[in-house]
Design a protein around this motif. Structure first.
Motif, short mmCIF file in Angstrom:
data_model
loop_
_atom_site.label_atom_id
_atom_site.label_comp_id
_atom_site.label_asym_id
_atom_site.label_seq_id
_atom_site.Cartn_x
_atom_site.Cartn_y
_atom_site.Cartn_z
N ASP A 11 0.80 -1.23 0.00
CA ASP A 11 0.00 0.00 0.00
C ASP A 11 0.83 1.27 0.00
N GLU A 12 2.09 1.19 -0.44
CA GLU A 12 2.92 2.37 -0.61
C GLU A 12 3.59 2.32 -1.97
N THR A 13 3.56 3.43 -2.68
CA THR A 13 4.25 3.54 -3.95
C THR A 13 5.55 4.29 -3.68
N GLY A 14 6.67 3.59 -3.82
CA GLY A 14 7.98 4.18 -3.53
C GLY A 14 8.85 4.20 -4.77
N ILE A 15 9.44 5.35 -5.05
CA ILE A 15 10.31 5.51 -6.21
C ILE A 15 11.60 6.18 -5.75
N ALA A 16 12.75 5.73 -6.26
CA ALA A 16 14.02 6.33 -5.89
C ALA A 16 15.02 6.22 -7.03
N VAL A 17 15.97 7.13 -7.05
CA VAL A 17 17.10 7.06 -7.97
C VAL A 17 18.36 6.97 -7.12
N TYR A 18 19.17 5.95 -7.40
CA TYR A 18 20.38 5.69 -6.60
C TYR A 18 21.60 5.63 -7.51
N ASP A 19 22.67 6.27 -7.08
CA ASP A 19 23.94 6.29 -7.80
C ASP A 19 24.99 5.59 -6.96
N ASP A 20 25.74 4.67 -7.55
CA ASP A 20 26.67 3.88 -6.75
C ASP A 20 27.86 4.70 -6.25
N GLU A 21 28.06 5.91 -6.76
CA GLU A 21 29.13 6.77 -6.27
C GLU A 21 28.59 7.91 -5.41
N LYS A 22 27.47 8.49 -5.80
CA LYS A 22 26.91 9.64 -5.10
C LYS A 22 25.86 9.27 -4.06
N GLY A 23 25.41 8.02 -4.08
CA GLY A 23 24.41 7.58 -3.12
C GLY A 23 22.99 7.87 -3.59
N LEU A 24 22.07 8.03 -2.65
CA LEU A 24 20.67 8.25 -2.97
C LEU A 24 20.47 9.67 -3.49
N LEU A 25 19.93 9.78 -4.70
CA LEU A 25 19.75 11.09 -5.33
C LEU A 25 18.34 11.63 -5.15
N SER A 26 17.36 10.75 -5.07
CA SER A 26 15.98 11.19 -4.85
C SER A 26 15.17 10.04 -4.27
N HIS A 27 14.09 10.43 -3.60
CA HIS A 27 13.26 9.42 -2.92
C HIS A 27 11.84 9.96 -2.80
N GLU A 28 10.90 9.31 -3.47
CA GLU A 28 9.50 9.73 -3.45
C GLU A 28 8.66 8.60 -2.85
#
Length: 347
Positions: A11-28
């Protein structure tokens, strides 16, 4: 390397962009709590439809926040299972479609592996090996972790998970959905010593859990307290009684988890403990686990509160590890509503 993570197991829609050098770039993250509140629990068909409505706008927002174009994405990870099959199909369909359209690999992630690896998103990440306690609304399990994919399930719930017992007991107390966090908040006003709840399956060897009996004990306690308003109790006394019951129930769950974790650490000889999943946000549990690991001269690790519940960040991280190891998923692969954690491949 950069990856898009998609979580739609319940019951949660989770989206993220992750970079293996910079780490977590965004999290919705979008929660369907209000949608299901009138029903007192998750309605699978409504959950699936809401994922359909929310997933594309959330992906667009996550990509924008990460300042990332589709040409900069090297893979798409999505929750393949376990979970509600309709909800899983939304995320897997969109994930595989984007992977095909962007000509990048797709990676199917095990939901519980995502939770297990969520503490790796923190600056103070645990090193392998460790014992993991995974506690959520749908799962309670102890896992010996030697590395990614090297999992031995030491014990698991044979009926209600800890989070499920929290929610059901909260409902018996008349609290809104989702009840687990509300019960924990109510317990803060409770007083110790008024009620004594059992610590299920701690009087015998083994590391399995059972919380359905504890829920039944709570139901009987609430019934015997007669909180219907037809007694001579004042409204204030009724609320205090509810708080005392909530405290005793929470204390019983936490004590049970502490006892089982102590056994698992002794059995494995390990000094590192990871706790993840929605229930890992519980304040009493964190305090008691900290005390336990100080006593054992060990360490305990948690994800941040934002990553305790279902989220895209943990899926992106877990997917990144498997993608870097060369693991990809055929676009014709199926969602897996049931998927044992110990069947995953080691990387």
């Amino acid at each position: 390397m950069r990856i898009l993570g998609i979580e739609t197991s319940c019951d949660e829609t989770g989206i993220a962009v992750y970079d293996d050098e910079k780490g977590l770039l965004s999290h919705e993250l979008y929660s369907q709590v209000k949608l299901h509140a009138d029903y007192g629990g998750v309605v699978p068909e409504l959950a699936s439809r809401d994922h359909v409505r929310k997933i594309i706008p959330l992906i667009e927002k996550a990509m924008e926040d990460a300042n990332t174009k589709p040409t900069e994405i090297d893979g798409v990870a999505f929750t393949q299972g376990p979970g509600l099959v309709g909800a899983l199909l939304v995320g897997s369909s969109v994930g595989r479609s984007l992977a095909y359209a962007w000509n990048v690999p797709a990676v199917g992630v095990h939901h519980m592996e995502g939770h297990l690896l969520a503490p790796m998103l923190e600056d103070d990440a645990p090193a392998f090996p460790f014992v993991a306690l995974l506690v959520s609304g749908g799962h309670s399990m102890l896992v010996k972790v030697e590395g990614i994919g090297q999992y031995e399930v030491l014990g698991e719930s044979i009926d209600d998970a800890a989070g499920e017992a929290f929610d059901k007991t909260a409902k018996l107390l008349g609290l809104d959905y989702p009840g687990g966090p509300l019960l924990a908040k109510l317990a803060e006003k409770g007083e110790a010593g008024h009620y004594k709840f059992p610590r299920p399956m701690t009087d015998r060897p083994g590391l399995d859990f059972s919380f359905s009996g504890l829920k039944t004990f709570a139901a009987n306690t609430i019934r015997d307290a007669d909180l219907t308003g037809n007694t001579d109790l004042t409204e204030e006394q009724v609320e205090q009684t509810k708080a005392n019951i909530a405290y005793a129930f929470q204390e019983a769950v936490v004590d049970t988890l502490i006892i089982k974790c102590k056994r698992a650490l002794k059995q494995t000889g390990m000094k590192r403990l990871v706790i993840a999943g929605g229930v890992s946000a519980n304040t009493m549990l964190r305090a008691e686990m900290k005390a336990l690991m100080q006593e054992l001269k060990g360490e305990v690790f948690y994800p941040s509160l934002a990553y305790c519940t279902d989220n895209g960040a943990m899926i992106a991280y877990a997917g990144m590890q498997r993608l870097k190891a060369g693991e990809t998923l055929a676009l014709s692969s199926q969602a897996k509503p049931r998927w044992p954690l110990d069947t995953l491949t080691a990387i």
